[in-house]
Design a protein around this motif. Structure first.
Motif, PDB file in Angstrom:
ATOM      1  N   ALA A  97       0.799  -1.230   0.000  1.00  0.00           N
ATOM      2  CA  ALA A  97       0.000   0.000   0.000  1.00  0.00           C
ATOM      3  C   ALA A  97       0.828   1.275   0.000  1.00  0.00           C
ATOM      4  N   VAL A  98       2.124   1.192   0.298  1.00  0.00           N
ATOM      5  CA  VAL A  98       2.925   2.413   0.371  1.00  0.00           C
ATOM      6  C   VAL A  98       3.000   3.058  -1.017  1.00  0.00           C
ATOM      7  N   PRO A  99       3.129   4.385  -1.090  1.00  0.00           N
ATOM      8  CA  PRO A  99       3.227   5.047  -2.393  1.00  0.00           C
ATOM      9  C   PRO A  99       4.421   4.544  -3.197  1.00  0.00           C
ATOM     10  N   PRO A 147       8.816   9.547  -0.468  1.00  0.00           N
ATOM     11  CA  PRO A 147       8.125   8.882   0.646  1.00  0.00           C
ATOM     12  C   PRO A 147       9.085   7.974   1.410  1.00  0.00           C
ATOM     13  N   LYS A 148       8.975   7.987   2.739  1.00  0.00           N
ATOM     14  CA  LYS A 148       9.882   7.218   3.594  1.00  0.00           C
ATOM     15  C   LYS A 148       9.098   6.544   4.706  1.00  0.00           C
ATOM     16  N   ARG A 178       7.213   8.148   7.866  1.00  0.00           N
ATOM     17  CA  ARG A 178       6.231   7.502   8.724  1.00  0.00           C
ATOM     18  C   ARG A 178       6.894   6.304   9.400  1.00  0.00           C
ATOM     19  N   ILE A 179       6.216   5.806  10.437  1.00  0.00           N
ATOM     20  CA  ILE A 179       6.744   4.659  11.183  1.00  0.00           C
ATOM     21  C   ILE A 179       5.652   3.621  11.362  1.00  0.00           C
ATOM     22  N   VAL A 180       6.006   2.354  11.135  1.00  0.00           N
ATOM     23  CA  VAL A 180       5.128   1.233  11.428  1.00  0.00           C
ATOM     24  C   VAL A 180       5.789   0.395  12.513  1.00  0.00           C
ATOM     25  N   ALA A 227      -5.631   4.922  -0.960  1.00  0.00           N
ATOM     26  CA  ALA A 227      -5.104   5.192  -2.300  1.00  0.00           C
ATOM     27  C   ALA A 227      -4.543   3.950  -2.977  1.00  0.00           C
ATOM     28  N   ALA A 228      -4.285   2.893  -2.199  1.00  0.00           N
ATOM     29  CA  ALA A 228      -3.634   1.700  -2.750  1.00  0.00           C
ATOM     30  C   ALA A 228      -4.627   0.785  -3.436  1.00  0.00           C
TER      31      ALA A 228
END
Length: 410
Positions: A97-99, A147-148, A178-180, A227-228
């Motif tokens: 899903a990440v850009p 994107p990071k 972002r952080i997961v 968006a994904a």
């Protein structure tokens, strides 16, 4: 052996006579989860796909479970809670899903679920301290463009050590990332809050959280998920299908194609409710952990491994390097001769285990460089730990009876 009788929602559904110290792999089911499943079975039906009593009840319970899990995880307004199969599934969903062009920063010390899903990741060496983890992540994120994402575990499945998630989140956001958080090992032991940690996403598994019914969760910010492309293309994920086009659903349904795991979601929510109702004090667990670690220090040849040192905060997981002994053979003996179940091998964290065994100065004994891991949680007592300690001491000093060779596990 007789099945034990339980009355409290957080009592473990277990078998008398055998000590289970492999919670980090799969925690036992607690009564709250089993009761929730049994209560729903007479009404079990299709979710979101019918008007009858079974379907309506099942849909209501499924969405109620989503709300309960959202509250348990401190989800913010606008966050999505997507039900998955487990933590690995949740992190692979996010990786899809990440850009486009997103660069992911991840430590080599991660579980494979956090280490492997990303396209073209930046892999950092295992940190030697919490400060080093924050500094290394910050340095790596600073030079990346576009994107990071920082992917990091909450608590190590090998050493039990807790990473400085709030500080890592601050570093990530400072550099536009972002952080997961892989909370598979953290959530069963301490409260988790997306809002308090300022984390963008969190992933966890029901089978680590006393609800082993095949459900996991990815919770967090909605924009990347909305968006994904759907993670699973099919019914439920599709809102309308034409002759040559598809309009996909929005919200969590977009990534929950097919018939969902209703019983797994309901069981997980029941445990979340029971844990929240009981409070989340960690004092009892820390006393058990101190008891275990003190006992291990008196056993020659058993060396506790860690990333950050013996005083770093941790949950109820301890891994040992065993000088001159094959951990798989020791684990086999503990089960057969002493009725204690532990884990041996590399725990789906191969780079970390190689790093730790090298630091411990213990050569591989057996097919692979492995460790012996004991992990515990609800239902564990000092008697259980003492049985493990006495059994381990015997295994390291008394020759084994002749049996077929054990094999190291992943």
């Amino acid at each position: 052996m007789s099945v034990a009788v339980h009355t409290s929602p957080l009592d473990v559904v277990g078998v008398d006579g055998f000590v289970h110290l492999d919670y980090a792999a799969t925690a036992p089911c607690v009564r709250a989860a089993a009761d929730a499943v049994n209560a729903l079975l007479p009404y079990y039906g299709s979710v979101h796909r019918g008007t009858g009593l079974r379907s309506q009840t099942s849909t209501l319970e499924y969405e109620r479970a989503r709300d309960v899990v959202a509250g348990f995880l401190g989800a913010r307004d606008g966050d999505h809670v997507v039900f998955t199969r487990n933590t690995t599934d949740a992190l692979n969903l996010l990786a899809r899903a990440v850009p486009a062009g997103t660069r992911t920063v991840v430590f080599e010390s991660e579980h494979h679920a956090t280490l492997l899903p990303w396209a073209d990741p930046v892999r950092l060496p295992a940190p030697a301290s919490a400060d080093e983890a924050v500094a290394a992540a910050s340095s790596a994120l600073r030079v990346l463009r576009g994107p990071k994402l920082l992917a990091v575990t909450g608590a190590s499945n090998v050493t039990g050590e807790i990473l400085p998630i709030r500080r890592l989140a601050e570093a990530a956001h400072r550099h536009g990332a972002r952080i997961v958080v892989d909370a598979a090992q953290l959530a069963p032991h301490v409260p988790i809050s997306l809002a308090d940690l300022d984390a963008d996403y969190v992933a966890l598994s029901g089978h680590k959280l006393y609800a082993p019914f095949g459900a996991g969760v990815l919770a967090g910010r909605s924009d990347w998920l909305d968006a994904a492309q759907p993670y699973l293309a099919g019914g439920g994920a599709s809102a309308a299908v034409g002759a040559g086009d598809v309009r996909w659903a929005t919200g969590p349904a977009r990534h929950e194609g097919g018939t969902p795991n209703l019983l797994g979601a309901v069981a997980l929510a029941a445990v979340c409710t029971a844990l929240a109702d009981a409070g989340r004090s960690t004092s009892d667990e820390q006393e058990l952990l101190a008891h275990l670690r003190a006992g291990l220090r008196s056993i020659p040849g058993a060396v506790e491994v860690s990333l950050f040192g013996p005083r770093s905060p941790r949950v109820g997981i301890v891994s040992l390097a065993l000088a001159g002994h094959d951990p798989a053979r020791v684990a086999d003996r503990l089960a057969v001769e002493h009725g204690v179940g532990v884990r041996a091998g590399q725990f789906c964290a191969h780079p970390l285990v190689r790093h730790l065994t090298g630091r411990a100065g213990v050569a591989a004994c057996g097919d692979t460089p492995g460790l012996l891991r004991a992990s515990f949680g609800l239902g564990t007592t000092t008697d259980h730990l003492d049985r493990f300690l006495s059994g381990l001491a015997a295994c390291l000093t008394v020759p084994a009876r002749r049996r077929p060779a054990a094999r190291s596990t992943d």
